[in-house]
Scaffold this active site. Sequence first.
Site, PDB file in Angstrom:
ATOM      1  N   GLY A 112       0.807  -1.219   0.000  1.00  0.00           N
ATOM      2  CA  GLY A 112       0.000   0.000   0.000  1.00  0.00           C
ATOM      3  C   GLY A 112       0.838   1.267   0.000  1.00  0.00           C
ATOM      4  O   GLY A 112       0.362   2.334   0.340  1.00  0.00           O
ATOM      5  N   GLY A 114       2.287   2.469  -2.669  1.00  0.00           N
ATOM      6  CA  GLY A 114       2.344   3.051  -4.007  1.00  0.00           C
ATOM      7  C   GLY A 114       3.557   2.558  -4.780  1.00  0.00           C
ATOM      8  O   GLY A 114       3.961   3.142  -5.774  1.00  0.00           O
ATOM      9  N   LEU A 115       4.135   1.457  -4.321  1.00  0.00           N
ATOM     10  CA  LEU A 115       5.309   0.926  -5.016  1.00  0.00           C
ATOM     11  C   LEU A 115       4.961  -0.326  -5.828  1.00  0.00           C
ATOM     12  O   LEU A 115       5.845  -1.026  -6.301  1.00  0.00           O
ATOM     13  CB  LEU A 115       6.425   0.610  -4.006  1.00  0.00           C
ATOM     14  CG  LEU A 115       6.963   1.819  -3.229  1.00  0.00           C
ATOM     15  CD1 LEU A 115       8.050   1.390  -2.248  1.00  0.00           C
ATOM     16  CD2 LEU A 115       7.524   2.879  -4.179  1.00  0.00           C
ATOM     17  N   GLY A 116       3.677  -0.584  -5.976  1.00  0.00           N
ATOM     18  CA  GLY A 116       3.272  -1.689  -6.838  1.00  0.00           C
ATOM     19  C   GLY A 116       3.452  -3.053  -6.208  1.00  0.00           C
ATOM     20  O   GLY A 116       3.722  -4.036  -6.901  1.00  0.00           O
ATOM     21  N   ALA A 119       1.000  -5.680  -7.694  1.00  0.00           N
ATOM     22  CA  ALA A 119       1.355  -6.140  -9.042  1.00  0.00           C
ATOM     23  C   ALA A 119       2.556  -7.072  -8.980  1.00  0.00           C
ATOM     24  O   ALA A 119       2.599  -8.101  -9.661  1.00  0.00           O
ATOM     25  CB  ALA A 119       1.657  -4.958  -9.951  1.00  0.00           C
ATOM     26  N   ASP A 161       1.404  -1.164 -13.592  1.00  0.00           N
ATOM     27  CA  ASP A 161       2.196  -1.822 -12.540  1.00  0.00           C
ATOM     28  C   ASP A 161       2.657  -3.225 -12.949  1.00  0.00           C
ATOM     29  O   ASP A 161       3.850  -3.517 -12.888  1.00  0.00           O
ATOM     30  CB  ASP A 161       1.397  -1.897 -11.226  1.00  0.00           C
ATOM     31  CG  ASP A 161       1.340  -0.574 -10.488  1.00  0.00           C
ATOM     32  OD1 ASP A 161       1.601   0.470 -11.115  1.00  0.00           O
ATOM     33  OD2 ASP A 161       1.030  -0.584  -9.288  1.00  0.00           O
TER      34      ASP A 161
HETATM   35  O1  PMV Z   1      -0.734   2.348  -5.892  1.00  0.00           O
HETATM   36  P1  PMV Z   1       0.077   1.986  -7.070  1.00  0.00           P
HETATM   37  O2  PMV Z   1       1.502   2.304  -7.014  1.00  0.00           O
HETATM   38  O3  PMV Z   1      -0.169   0.612  -7.533  1.00  0.00           O
HETATM   39  O4  PMV Z   1      -0.345   2.972  -8.248  1.00  0.00           O
HETATM   40  C1  PMV Z   1      -1.475   2.837  -8.986  1.00  0.00           C
HETATM   41  C2  PMV Z   1      -1.382   3.748 -10.157  1.00  0.00           C
HETATM   42  C3  PMV Z   1      -2.708   4.301 -10.591  1.00  0.00           C
HETATM   43  O5  PMV Z   1      -2.461   5.070 -11.761  1.00  0.00           O
HETATM   44  C4  PMV Z   1      -3.309   5.192  -9.525  1.00  0.00           C
HETATM   45  C5  PMV Z   1      -3.702   3.191 -10.900  1.00  0.00           C
HETATM   46  C6  PMV Z   1      -3.406   2.419 -12.165  1.00  0.00           C
HETATM   47  O6  PMV Z   1      -4.043   1.368 -12.328  1.00  0.00           O
HETATM   48  O7  PMV Z   1      -2.611   2.851 -13.005  1.00  0.00           O
END
Ligand code: PMV
EC number: 2.7.1.36
Length: 330
Positions: A112, A114-116, A119, A161
């Site tokens: 959580g 924001g570093l993927g 994914a 991601d």
């Molecule tokens: O939270 P993260 O790092 O997985 O970022 C998601 C990126 C977004 O653009 C917000 C969502 C997406 O599916 O591209």
Amino acid sequence: PRLVLASAPAKIILFGEHSVVYGKPAIASAIDLRTYVRAEFNDSGNIKIEAHDIKTPGLIVSFSEDKIYFETDYGKAAEVLSYVRHAIELVLEEADKRTGVSVSITSQIPVGAGLGSSAAVAVATIGAVSKLLDLELSKEEIAKMGHKVELLVQGASSGIDPTVSAIGGFLYYKQGEFEHLPFVELPIVVGYTGSSGSTKELVAMVRRRYEEMPELIEPILESMGKLVDKAKEVIISKLDEEEKFLKLGELMNINHGLLDALGVSTKKLSELVYAARTAGAIGAKLTGAGGGGCMYALAPGKQREVATAIKIAGGTPMITRISKEGLRIE
Ligand code: PMV
């Protein structure tokens, strides 16, 4: 094989998060934090998942098809597990097999943030389980399956991601297609706020605003897309490194302002962004979905100072490097 170990990297979105969900381009890169997945057959006929080091070291979660057992009741861990379960089911479906598979996960990537992380876990799981089932999949195919998993769990996702996590390197991404950009060793510092945002909720929040006020939100998304194309021009230009960094830093700052306008920044994220700029970063912006999570700063010659400023502002600095390597079967 009886047992396969695969790993996949985290990523940072350098430019274009959120607008990428609306078909605009984005630029992202793999970084050298990884998630490891071990896959093997089991005799129970069920899917079994065990996760270690997900957010809190030692947290162990396991579940079989209809029951979920938590040693720690933690919502984020449940979200991670749903990526893994969908990933395994998708591979079993693709291989047209019904067999017991156990996977065990270890991750260096904060969840959580924001570093993927989700994914990376999906891509590493698809990589490990497909190899276990002797299914020959290309990295592009694995990226596409990772995108499907995100759509199943999140409802909406651009697919950037899983693409970066599977392919690795420095990518320009637009509507499911990607292009490699020349590799630039960016002097960056990532700052973690210590709290996490839900990508699913943030994407849904932006969607709501877009539907309520398209005349305001559409031009913001449009600007973000143009900004990403400018960043790409700078990256492939013949400018010297210093000039490139200056231009990219300026674009990062604009991108942060636009993300703030969309409502995805937080007080803490903006504090870390301003602390980094004050300490000499040329540019700083949130990265990923926002709502907590991470920011990053471009700080040639000033990485140590910026890392210290992020720490004083209450964040956790991470000196990571951009990584060329995507999915790897160990
Ligand atoms: O939270 P993260 O790092 O997985 O970022 C998601 C990126 C977004 O653009 C917000 C969502 C997406 O599916 O591209």
